[in-house]
Design a protein around this motif. Sequence first.
Motif, PDB file in Angstrom:
ATOM      1  N   ILE A  25       0.682   9.000  -0.095  1.00 31.12           N
ATOM      2  CA  ILE A  25       0.776   7.987  -1.143  1.00 31.12           C
ATOM      3  C   ILE A  25      -0.219   8.317  -2.247  1.00 31.12           C
ATOM      4  O   ILE A  25      -1.393   8.602  -1.972  1.00 31.12           O
ATOM      5  CB  ILE A  25       0.483   6.574  -0.596  1.00 31.12           C
ATOM      6  N   ARG A  26       0.231   8.302  -3.483  1.00 30.46           N
ATOM      7  CA  ARG A  26      -0.665   8.345  -4.641  1.00 30.46           C
ATOM      8  C   ARG A  26      -0.948   6.888  -4.985  1.00 30.46           C
ATOM      9  O   ARG A  26      -0.096   6.168  -5.496  1.00 30.46           O
ATOM     10  CB  ARG A  26       0.002   9.067  -5.811  1.00 30.46           C
ATOM     11  N   TYR A  27      -2.175   6.466  -4.684  1.00 24.99           N
ATOM     12  CA  TYR A  27      -2.459   5.030  -4.684  1.00 24.99           C
ATOM     13  C   TYR A  27      -2.552   4.426  -6.080  1.00 24.99           C
ATOM     14  O   TYR A  27      -2.126   3.290  -6.295  1.00 24.99           O
ATOM     15  CB  TYR A  27      -3.740   4.762  -3.896  1.00 24.99           C
ATOM     16  N   ASP A  28      -3.097   5.141  -7.060  1.00 24.82           N
ATOM     17  CA  ASP A  28      -3.256   4.520  -8.379  1.00 24.82           C
ATOM     18  C   ASP A  28      -1.922   4.292  -9.083  1.00 24.82           C
ATOM     19  O   ASP A  28      -1.802   3.434  -9.957  1.00 24.82           O
ATOM     20  CB  ASP A  28      -4.198   5.345  -9.262  1.00 24.82           C
ATOM     21  N   SER A  29      -0.894   5.026  -8.695  1.00 24.37           N
ATOM     22  CA  SER A  29       0.421   4.844  -9.309  1.00 24.37           C
ATOM     23  C   SER A  29       1.425   4.178  -8.368  1.00 24.37           C
ATOM     24  O   SER A  29       2.546   3.887  -8.772  1.00 24.37           O
ATOM     25  CB  SER A  29       0.980   6.197  -9.779  1.00 24.37           C
ATOM     26  N   SER A  42      10.153  11.491  -3.856  1.00 24.43           N
ATOM     27  CA  SER A  42       9.194  10.419  -4.164  1.00 24.43           C
ATOM     28  C   SER A  42       9.932   9.120  -4.446  1.00 24.43           C
ATOM     29  O   SER A  42      11.112   9.120  -4.822  1.00 24.43           O
ATOM     30  CB  SER A  42       8.326  10.787  -5.372  1.00 24.43           C
ATOM     31  N   VAL A  43       9.199   8.010  -4.254  1.00 28.22           N
ATOM     32  CA  VAL A  43       9.761   6.688  -4.516  1.00 28.22           C
ATOM     33  C   VAL A  43       8.623   5.750  -4.893  1.00 28.22           C
ATOM     34  O   VAL A  43       7.512   5.847  -4.374  1.00 28.22           O
ATOM     35  CB  VAL A  43      10.523   6.157  -3.276  1.00 28.22           C
ATOM     36  N   LYS A  44       8.883   4.851  -5.810  1.00 20.28           N
ATOM     37  CA  LYS A  44       7.905   3.839  -6.222  1.00 20.28           C
ATOM     38  C   LYS A  44       7.862   2.741  -5.169  1.00 20.28           C
ATOM     39  O   LYS A  44       8.909   2.214  -4.766  1.00 20.28           O
ATOM     40  CB  LYS A  44       8.314   3.250  -7.574  1.00 20.28           C
ATOM     41  N   ILE A  45       6.661   2.416  -4.681  1.00 18.64           N
ATOM     42  CA  ILE A  45       6.566   1.367  -3.665  1.00 18.64           C
ATOM     43  C   ILE A  45       5.947   0.082  -4.213  1.00 18.64           C
ATOM     44  O   ILE A  45       5.928  -0.930  -3.521  1.00 18.64           O
ATOM     45  CB  ILE A  45       5.764   1.850  -2.442  1.00 18.64           C
ATOM     46  N   ARG A  46       5.449   0.098  -5.426  1.00 20.41           N
ATOM     47  CA  ARG A  46       4.965  -1.135  -6.072  1.00 20.41           C
ATOM     48  C   ARG A  46       4.769  -0.899  -7.560  1.00 20.41           C
ATOM     49  O   ARG A  46       4.771   0.236  -8.027  1.00 20.41           O
ATOM     50  CB  ARG A  46       3.660  -1.619  -5.429  1.00 20.41           C
TER      51      ARG A  46
END
Length: 746
Positions: free
Chosen positions: A724-728, A742-746
Motif C-alpha cells: 500500500i502507498r499510504y499517502d495516496s 493497482s486500485v484506489k482504496i480511499r
Amino acid sequence: MCKVVELQCGIFRIVFPVMCNFKRSFLFLFLLLSFFNYESLLAQKWTSLGPDSIPSLINVRDNSLRFAVGIGRVGMLKLFPSKEKKGNKSMMYLGTPFGGLWEFSTEDSAWSPSSTDALMNMGVSDFAINPKKPAIRYLITGDPDCIMDPNGPAMSSEYCQSRGIVKSIDGGLSWSDSAIGNWYNLQGEIEKDFWKYPSIKIARKLHIDSKCPDILTVIIYTYSYRTKTFDGMIYQSKDAGSTWKPRLTDEDAYLKDLEVKPCSRKVMYAAGRSVYKSYDRGSNWETLHKNGLPPDSLVNRIELALSVSKSSHLFALVIYKNSRTSDIFLSEDDGKTFIKIISAQASPEWRTAMVVDPSNHDLVFFTAGNKVHRLYRHNGSWMKEYTVGFIHDDVHDLNFFETNRTLYASTDGGLFSSTDSGRTWINLNKGLSVAQCWSVSVSQTGPLSILSGLQDCGTILNKSAPDTLAGWWIVRGGDGMATAFDYHDDYIMYANDGNNSLIARSIDGAYSWSRNLLPTRQESAIYQRPFFVNSTYQGMIYTGLENVYKSIDYGDSWKRFSTIEGLNKNERLVSIAGAEDDTLVFYAAYANPAWNKEPKQKLFRTNDAGQTWVDITHGLKGVAWTNISTILVDKVNADIVYVGFRGGWDFKVMRTLNGGKSWEDYSTDLGFDCDVNALIMDKDELHTVYAATHRGVYKRSLNDKGWLKFGDGLPGVMVSGLDIRYDSGILFAGTHGRGIWSVKIR
C-alpha cells in the motif's frame, strides 16, 4: 399511516415504506445495505500497470542483467487458419501457465488477452479449435510443466494443477464455468471428483480430429499415493467433450507428449517413460517395446518430434532419471526400430522441447542445457551445435508451422522467433503482460516507485514521471523474490534472489547494488526466503533461513536469534513477522505441514527479541495438513495475529486475539480454491485486512462477517504479494502471471 425512507447510493434512489411491518422493513434495509457494501467493493476499479513488454536494462554494462531479459513464461503456441477473419488470415494464440490465453493482432503486431480472465484456473496447457465450426473451442487449464512434489500438501502445486478442459461455443468470448464432460474410470463408473481442486493431475496436450472434430484426445498424468508413481492416462471423447473414457492407463508411465503422424489422422504417438502408438485415432494403444530405446526404468521422460517432409521419421529426445546427459534417437520406420544418433547436455525434463524443420527432415531443433541447439545430418553423420542467437534461457516449447518457415521458441522470458535457424532471434512480446511476480513493494516517500521480483526474469523497477527514467527497468538478474523499500528513503531498496540465495541493497535508486548481504552460507533456506523491513526503525531488516536473522545497519551485519530447540534439522523458515513499534515481539513460522491433527512446532513467538521462543501452534488447525504461507501482525496490538495457508484444504486464514493462546478460523467466504499467499493491513483503516489469494484479492474489515472480493477488473489470477502507498491510498498487487495492478482504496 406508513412512513417512507429515501436512500440515495450512487445512481440509485430507493424509496421504501417502514413502520407498517418493522421486522420486514429492518430485514429489507439490512439486505439493501449489505448489497451496497458489496457493490461498493466491486466499484473499485483495478488498473494494469504492466509491464507489457520486456523492460530495458537499467545498466547495459551489467552483464548479469542480460540473462534476466524477459517478460514471463509462455508454455505453448498455436497457429490456426481463420475463416472468420477477412482475407482468411492465420490467427496465432499462445498459452501461459498462469496468465491465460493471448491472441496476436497482425494490425498492431501485439498480443492481447483472449477472454480467459474468468477461468477457474488461468493457466493454459493447450488450445484447440474445431476446424469445421471455429466458434467451438477447447482449452486445457493449468501449467503444462507444473512440478508436483509428493512431499508437500497437494503435491506443493495446487495453484498450477489442471482443473480440466473448458469449452467455448462463441469463438472464445466466453467459456464453460467448470470442466466439461463426465469422466469414466476403467470400471465404467463416472468419477465425479475427477477434476476436483486440487486435482493432482496435469493434462498437457489435446488433439482434435480434423475430419471428425467431435473426437477429442487428451493426455494426462497423475500421482498415485498408493504406488508412489506418476501414472499416465489417455482419455478420449467422441461426443465433443460430453463423455470421456480411458483409452490407455499405465502405472508410472508419466505421459507428457502426444503427437499425430503428419498426413495421417489415424496414427498417433504418446510418450512418457516409454513410447506408445495408436493406429485407430487413439482408441487403442500399444507400447513400442524392444525397439532400441532405453528401458523405461532408466528414463525420466521422452519428448517426440515427427517429420513433415518424411512422415516415417520419428525423433525421440530421452531425458534420464540420474544423468546430466540426454540422448536423441531416430526411427526411420514409424517407430519400429530406433537408433541413437547423438548425446547432449540434458535440460530439466520440464524444460524439454524438440521440433523438426517441416521442409528438411534432417534438421532438428532441441533443448540442451536449457538452450536451443541444432541437429543436422552432414555427409551421412549427425552433428549438433548451439544456435548462437540469444534468447531467454529455459525453453518449454519449439514450433514450426507448415506454412511458415519461422521457428518459434516459448521460454520463461516470453516468445521469440527466428527465420535463420536460430542464428538471430526476434522478440515477439509486445503487449504481453504476463510477468510472474513473486512480490511487489512501493516507495513510501518521494515519487512513486514500484519494485517486483519475477520468476526467472530478475527484479524490475518502475519509476514514475517526471523521472527521466520513467517506465519499467530490469535492475537485478536471477530469480527475483522478495523486494522492499526503506520506509524513510526511497533511494534505498532491497532485492532477493531465491535460486542463488542473494540479498542485495541499493542506495542510489537501483543503479548499483551491494555485495551479497546474506547472513550466512552455513544455513539453507526455502526458495522464497522470507524477508522484511521494519517500517518504524530505519535500517532494521530481517530474513529467515533455518534461524531468524536481524540487522540494524541495512544488512551490513547480522545478529542471529536463538535457535528453537527440538526442531527437525531440515526445518526452514517460511514466514516471519514482527510488531511495528515493539521490536521485542516477533513471530516465526516453519515450512511444511505438521502432518498431525494436533499440530505443534510450526509457529513460534518471542517476547524478548529472539532470546527465548514459545510454541503457539496448538489450536492452529490450518497447519495440520497445509503450509503456513504468511503471517500478519496487527498494526496496533501485537497479540492480534493473522496466519494464511495454502495447500488445498479448508483453512485459508486463522486469527488469534491473544498472542497465540487460542485460534479461530477466519476463512469465512474465501472460496475452496482461494488459498492465501500474502496478507496486508491498512494502517489508516485499522483491523482492515487484504488477502492475496490464488483467485484474486479479498478484503475483510473488523465488523465483517466474512471476506469479500475486492475491486473490479482484476483477472482471476494468482496474487503473490500486496503493498500500500499510504499517502495516496493505493493498493498494489503483484500477480503471478499478469504483472502489477493497482486500485484506489480511499
